[in-house]
Design a protein around this motif. Structure first.
Motif, mmCIF file in Angstrom:
data_model
loop_
_atom_site.group_PDB
_atom_site.id
_atom_site.type_symbol
_atom_site.label_atom_id
_atom_site.label_comp_id
_atom_site.label_asym_id
_atom_site.label_seq_id
_atom_site.Cartn_x
_atom_site.Cartn_y
_atom_site.Cartn_z
ATOM 1 N N SER A 193 -11.421 2.492 -0.190
ATOM 2 C CA SER A 193 -10.063 2.100 -0.599
ATOM 3 C C SER A 193 -9.037 3.184 -0.303
ATOM 4 O O SER A 193 -7.837 2.895 -0.214
ATOM 5 N N ASP A 194 -9.487 4.430 -0.142
ATOM 6 C CA ASP A 194 -8.584 5.519 0.236
ATOM 7 C C ASP A 194 -8.900 6.049 1.633
ATOM 8 O O ASP A 194 -8.451 7.121 2.021
ATOM 9 N N TYR B 113 -3.314 5.751 3.988
ATOM 10 C CA TYR B 113 -2.326 5.009 4.778
ATOM 11 C C TYR B 113 -1.257 5.974 5.292
ATOM 12 O O TYR B 113 -0.975 7.007 4.685
ATOM 13 N N CYS C 9 -11.260 5.105 8.981
ATOM 14 C CA CYS C 9 -12.124 5.571 7.900
ATOM 15 C C CYS C 9 -12.827 6.876 8.276
ATOM 16 O O CYS C 9 -13.104 7.138 9.457
ATOM 17 N N THR D 54 -8.890 1.895 6.461
ATOM 18 C CA THR D 54 -8.807 1.919 5.007
ATOM 19 C C THR D 54 -8.840 0.509 4.413
ATOM 20 O O THR D 54 -8.075 -0.360 4.811
ATOM 21 N N GLY D 55 -9.753 0.325 3.470
ATOM 22 C CA GLY D 55 -9.906 -0.974 2.827
ATOM 23 C C GLY D 55 -10.907 -1.879 3.519
ATOM 24 O O GLY D 55 -11.304 -2.905 2.959
ATOM 25 N N SER D 56 -11.310 -1.509 4.741
ATOM 26 C CA SER D 56 -12.271 -2.331 5.503
ATOM 27 C C SER D 56 -13.253 -1.432 6.252
ATOM 28 O O SER D 56 -13.504 -1.603 7.444
ATOM 29 N N ASN E 218 0.818 -1.219 0.000
ATOM 30 C CA ASN E 218 0.000 0.000 0.000
ATOM 31 C C ASN E 218 0.848 1.263 0.000
ATOM 32 O O ASN E 218 0.468 2.288 0.577
ATOM 33 N N ALA F 172 -2.964 1.354 7.811
ATOM 34 C CA ALA F 172 -4.264 1.863 7.362
ATOM 35 C C ALA F 172 -4.806 2.892 8.358
ATOM 36 O O ALA F 172 -4.782 2.683 9.567
#
Length: 264
Positions: free
Chosen positions: A151-152, A117, A140, A167-169, A93, A137
């Motif tokens: 995703s960002d 990240y 959010c 981020t990503g989850s 990442n 990460a």
């Protein structure tokens, strides 16, 4: 006779019946028994003949410069140099930044991280061993853009939803009453309420006197129709004016009232 520096005289010169036995100068050996810094003595000894070489060793993570050599008592000793590191692999990442495939021991470089990240610090090299920076990460954050999938680190979350995860989850939970879906984007069907303050924003709508609720959650989206006879209004809350009926069973409950013989 005397000898130059680095040489030792064999003794004296002597003469016997006109025959000279001349002393000689022999090159001195070297003491090569000291191990190099960060290394071992190898096959070197404390008496390395002039013109000869020997091979010391180096510890893991270090490379020997060559052999040690002796010249007339002067030792040219091999050394052990710390190995560089290959820091050219980008972190998960993230990007390589200013790191290269040959990072000198004792040096650092700075990789980068993708949006959403955060980099843990710098990557460093110590005698061929790389301590690589990583990309962690971020927590959010909510976005009103439906294209944001986390995703960002930005996640589409509306109608009172609470964003969680990293981020990503990302997740969107605890929607305002009347809404659901992964982003609290789905309005539920309106339901009947006897509370005059309920305007449908949370899916509950003031609808009385036999009205039928329709529509979906959201202010202005709920409806109340098919009121009982004798009632009207957006919530069937208004009683209609009574009308005359010649039917004796009409008591006004539906707006029709038994009224005869010229009554008003």
């Amino acid at each position: 006779p005397t000898c130059n520096s680095g040489y030792t005289v064999s003794g004296t010169s002597s003469c016997s019946a006109g025959t000279l036995t001349a002393a000689t100068c022999s090159a001195n050996p070297c003491d090569a028994s000291a191990a190099p810094t960060n290394g071992g003595v190898g096959d070197c000894t404390n008496s390395l003949a002039s013109g000869s070489t020997c091979q010391p060793t180096c510890n893991s993570g270090y490379t020997v410069s060559g052999t040690s050599s002796c010249s007339a008592g002067t030792l040219t000793a091999a050394t052990c140099s710390a190995n560089p590191c290959d820091a050219s692999a980008a972190p998960t990442n993230g990007g390589v930044g200013d790191c290269t495939n040959s990072l000198a021991s004792g040096s650092t470089c700075q990789p980068t991280c993708n949006s959403g990240y955060t980099v843990s610090g710098t990557s460093s090299c110590s005698a061929g061993t790389l301590t690589a920076a990583t990309c962690a990460a971020n927590s959010c954050t909510a976005s009103s853009l439906s294209t944001k999938d986390g995703s960002d680190g930005k996640f589409y979350c509306i109608n009172g939803g609470t964003v969680g995860g990293t981020t990503g989850s990302c997740t969107c939970t605890s929607c305002t009453e009347g809404y659901g879906g992964a982003s609290c984007e789905t309005a539920g069907a309106c339901s009947t309420s006897t509370d005059p303050s309920k305007n449908g924003a949370d899916g509950s709508f003031y609808c009385i006197n036999g009205g039928t609720v329709g529509g979906t959650a959201g202010s202005g989206s709920c409806t109340c129709t098919s009121c009982n006879s004798g009632y009207e209004g957006s919530s069937c809350q208004t009683a209609s004016a009574c009308t005359v009926s010649a039917v004796s069973t009409k008591d006004g409950s539906d707006g029709q009232f038994y009224c005869i013989n010229g009554g008003t």
